[in-house]
Design an enzyme around this catalytic site. Structure first.
Site, PDB file in Angstrom:
ATOM      1  N   GLY A   8     -23.330  -2.903 -14.000  1.00 30.29           N
ATOM      2  CA  GLY A   8     -22.974  -3.173 -15.433  1.00 30.29           C
ATOM      3  C   GLY A   8     -21.645  -2.870 -15.369  1.00 30.29           C
ATOM      4  N   TYR A 154     -36.093   0.148 -26.236  1.00 31.22           N
ATOM      5  CA  TYR A 154     -34.853   0.824 -25.549  1.00 31.22           C
ATOM      6  C   TYR A 154     -35.352   2.247 -25.093  1.00 31.22           C
ATOM      7  CZ  TYR A 154     -29.846   2.134 -24.988  1.00 31.22           C
ATOM      8  OH  TYR A 154     -28.564   2.509 -24.590  1.00 31.22           O
TER       9      TYR A 154
HETATM   10  N1  NAP Z   1     -22.664   2.740 -25.826  1.00 35.27           N
HETATM   11  C1  NAP Z   1     -23.592   3.588 -26.255  1.00 35.27           C
HETATM   12  O1  NAP Z   1     -23.282   4.210 -27.183  1.00 35.27           O
HETATM   13  C2  NAP Z   1     -24.414   4.001 -25.212  1.00 35.27           C
HETATM   14  C3  NAP Z   1     -25.098   5.059 -25.618  1.00 35.27           C
HETATM   15  C4  NAP Z   1     -26.059   5.525 -24.619  1.00 35.27           C
HETATM   16  C5  NAP Z   1     -26.397   5.117 -23.537  1.00 35.27           C
HETATM   17  N2  NAP Z   1     -25.739   3.771 -23.212  1.00 35.27           N
HETATM   18  C6  NAP Z   1     -26.008   3.059 -21.760  1.00 35.27           C
HETATM   19  O2  NAP Z   1     -24.914   2.923 -21.191  1.00 35.27           O
HETATM   20  C7  NAP Z   1     -25.185   1.615 -20.262  1.00 35.27           C
HETATM   21  C8  NAP Z   1     -23.632   1.055 -20.511  1.00 35.27           C
HETATM   22  O3  NAP Z   1     -23.607   0.701 -21.752  1.00 35.27           O
HETATM   23  P1  NAP Z   1     -22.318   0.057 -22.420  1.00 35.27           P
HETATM   24  O4  NAP Z   1     -22.129   0.617 -23.924  1.00 35.27           O
HETATM   25  O5  NAP Z   1     -21.164   0.339 -21.610  1.00 35.27           O
HETATM   26  O6  NAP Z   1     -22.900  -1.289 -22.524  1.00 35.27           O
HETATM   27  P2  NAP Z   1     -21.838  -2.628 -22.737  1.00 35.27           P
HETATM   28  O7  NAP Z   1     -20.464  -2.636 -23.304  1.00 35.27           O
HETATM   29  O8  NAP Z   1     -22.703  -3.597 -23.377  1.00 35.27           O
HETATM   30  O9  NAP Z   1     -21.552  -3.262 -21.260  1.00 35.27           O
HETATM   31  C9  NAP Z   1     -22.875  -3.645 -20.462  1.00 35.27           C
HETATM   32  C10 NAP Z   1     -22.732  -3.982 -19.147  1.00 35.27           C
HETATM   33  O10 NAP Z   1     -24.004  -4.295 -18.384  1.00 35.27           O
HETATM   34  C11 NAP Z   1     -23.732  -5.478 -17.671  1.00 35.27           C
HETATM   35  N3  NAP Z   1     -25.317  -6.149 -17.834  1.00 35.27           N
HETATM   36  C12 NAP Z   1     -26.163  -6.402 -18.656  1.00 35.27           C
HETATM   37  N4  NAP Z   1     -27.250  -6.935 -18.195  1.00 35.27           N
HETATM   38  C13 NAP Z   1     -27.204  -6.751 -16.949  1.00 35.27           C
HETATM   39  C14 NAP Z   1     -28.010  -7.303 -15.922  1.00 35.27           C
HETATM   40  N5  NAP Z   1     -29.148  -7.555 -15.999  1.00 35.27           N
HETATM   41  N6  NAP Z   1     -27.361  -7.048 -14.604  1.00 35.27           N
HETATM   42  C15 NAP Z   1     -26.253  -6.408 -14.189  1.00 35.27           C
HETATM   43  N7  NAP Z   1     -25.483  -6.204 -15.449  1.00 35.27           N
HETATM   44  C16 NAP Z   1     -25.847  -6.383 -16.492  1.00 35.27           C
HETATM   45  C17 NAP Z   1     -22.938  -6.316 -18.577  1.00 35.27           C
HETATM   46  O11 NAP Z   1     -22.266  -7.217 -17.620  1.00 35.27           O
HETATM   47  P3  NAP Z   1     -21.513  -8.434 -18.259  1.00 35.27           P
HETATM   48  O12 NAP Z   1     -20.292  -8.110 -18.701  1.00 35.27           O
HETATM   49  O13 NAP Z   1     -21.448  -9.379 -17.184  1.00 35.27           O
HETATM   50  O14 NAP Z   1     -22.593  -9.043 -19.397  1.00 35.27           O
HETATM   51  C18 NAP Z   1     -21.849  -5.159 -18.888  1.00 35.27           C
HETATM   52  O15 NAP Z   1     -20.915  -5.057 -17.699  1.00 35.27           O
HETATM   53  C19 NAP Z   1     -26.249   1.148 -20.764  1.00 35.27           C
HETATM   54  O16 NAP Z   1     -27.189   1.400 -19.815  1.00 35.27           O
HETATM   55  C20 NAP Z   1     -26.490   1.617 -22.124  1.00 35.27           C
HETATM   56  O17 NAP Z   1     -27.889   1.555 -22.435  1.00 35.27           O
HETATM   57  C21 NAP Z   1     -24.583   3.463 -23.885  1.00 35.27           C
END
Ligand code: NAP
Length: 243
Positions: A8, A154
């Site tokens: 991701g 989640y």
């Molecule tokens: N943002 C927050 O506040 C927050 C807080 C706590 C934890 N997290 C965790 O941090 C991680 C990253 O979050 P983020 O906020 O950076 O998310 P994001 O900006 O929505 O980016 C999600 C990323 O995951 C990829 N992805 C989604 N489904 C996938 C799959 N089945 N196989 C491979 N890649 C996949 C997407 O690829 P595409 O671009 O191709 O769609 C994108 O690169 C996640 O696990 C999230 O739960 C985030």
């Protein structure tokens, strides 16, 4: 040569982790699902900063796709192995539980929890032989630590990821593989773009959302040689937002 794989990694936290790891000198494999343009932009940025990276798209919830992608990478890299795995791919499908469709429950668990299982099991083959060692860093969430209303799917996925982190750390420690989880609070990415930031940041003691780069710095430390004695931990990065 040792590589790092970040799932991701086209956007958000994963992208920031790629840039940070690449700057530390390790070549990075950028995984993503669909967003080729964003992944290519991340790759260009690594190159601009003088690092080295390559793209490896696959659906992290699909074991056949994972095996096919890693098999092809291994064929192209007979002398190399992946010693750092950052399980970062994750999605939200929020709803109160009594209204939650089956699909939203399964999709979230498939991506976060099953994705961790399939990808990590496959890559332990790179880390376990001859005590080469490795670093597995799982991106969990505050939701998995305290539970978040509207996010039973989640929260369950992230809490299970934390349990698996602690168990696996004990299984593979003797092979010099460390396994840790990071539990971010609110981080500014596409995932949190639809949230009322002005309202929510008042709940955060430091008064703001975190930056992807702040999470990336912690990942880089856990991936480093200096972190060899830290394993089975869950490190919160949430601006003080525990309850
Ligand atoms: N943002 C927050 O506040 C927050 C807080 C706590 C934890 N997290 C965790 O941090 C991680 C990253 O979050 P983020 O906020 O950076 O998310 P994001 O900006 O929505 O980016 C999600 C990323 O995951 C990829 N992805 C989604 N489904 C996938 C799959 N089945 N196989 C491979 N890649 C996949 C997407 O690829 P595409 O671009 O191709 O769609 C994108 O690169 C996640 O696990 C999230 O739960 C985030």
């Amino acid at each position: 040569m040792k590589y790092a794989l970040v799932t991701g990694a086209s956007r958000g936290i994963g992208r920031a982790v790629v840039l940070r790891l690449a700057q530390s000198g390790i070549p990075v494999i950028i995984n993503y699902l669909n967003n080729q343009a964003a992944a290519a932009e991340t790759l260009n940025e690594v190159t601009r900063l003088g690092g080295s990276a390559e793209l490896l798209p696959f659906d992290a919830s699909d074991p056949t796709a994972i095996d096919a992608a890693i098999d092809s990478w291994e064929q192209a890299h007979p002398e190399d192995y992946i010693s750092v795995l950052v399980n970062n791919a994750g999605i939200r499908r929020d709803n109160v539980m009594f209204m939650m469709p089956d699909e939203d429950w399964h999709k979230v668990l498939d991506t976060t929890l099953n994705g961790f299982f399939y990808t990590t099991r496959r890559l332990l083959k790179h880390m376990m032989p001859r005590k080469r060692g490795g670093r597995i860093i799982n991106i969990a969430s505050l939701s998995g630590v305290k539970g978040m209303p509207g996010q039973t799917n989640y929260s369950a996925a992230k809490a299970a990821l934390i349990g698996a982190t602690k168990a696996l750390a004990q299984e593979v420690g003797a092979r010099q593989v460390t396994v840790n989880a990071i539990a971010p609070g609110f981080i500014e990415t596409d995932m949190t773009r639809d949230l009322p930031q002005d309202e929510l940041k008042q709940l955060v003691p430091v008064g703001r959302f975190g930056k992807p780069e702040e999470v990336a710095a912690l990942v880089a430390f856990l991936a480093s040689d200096e972190a060899a004695y830290i394993t089975g931990e869950v490190i919160n990065i949430n601006g003080g937002l525990y309850t």
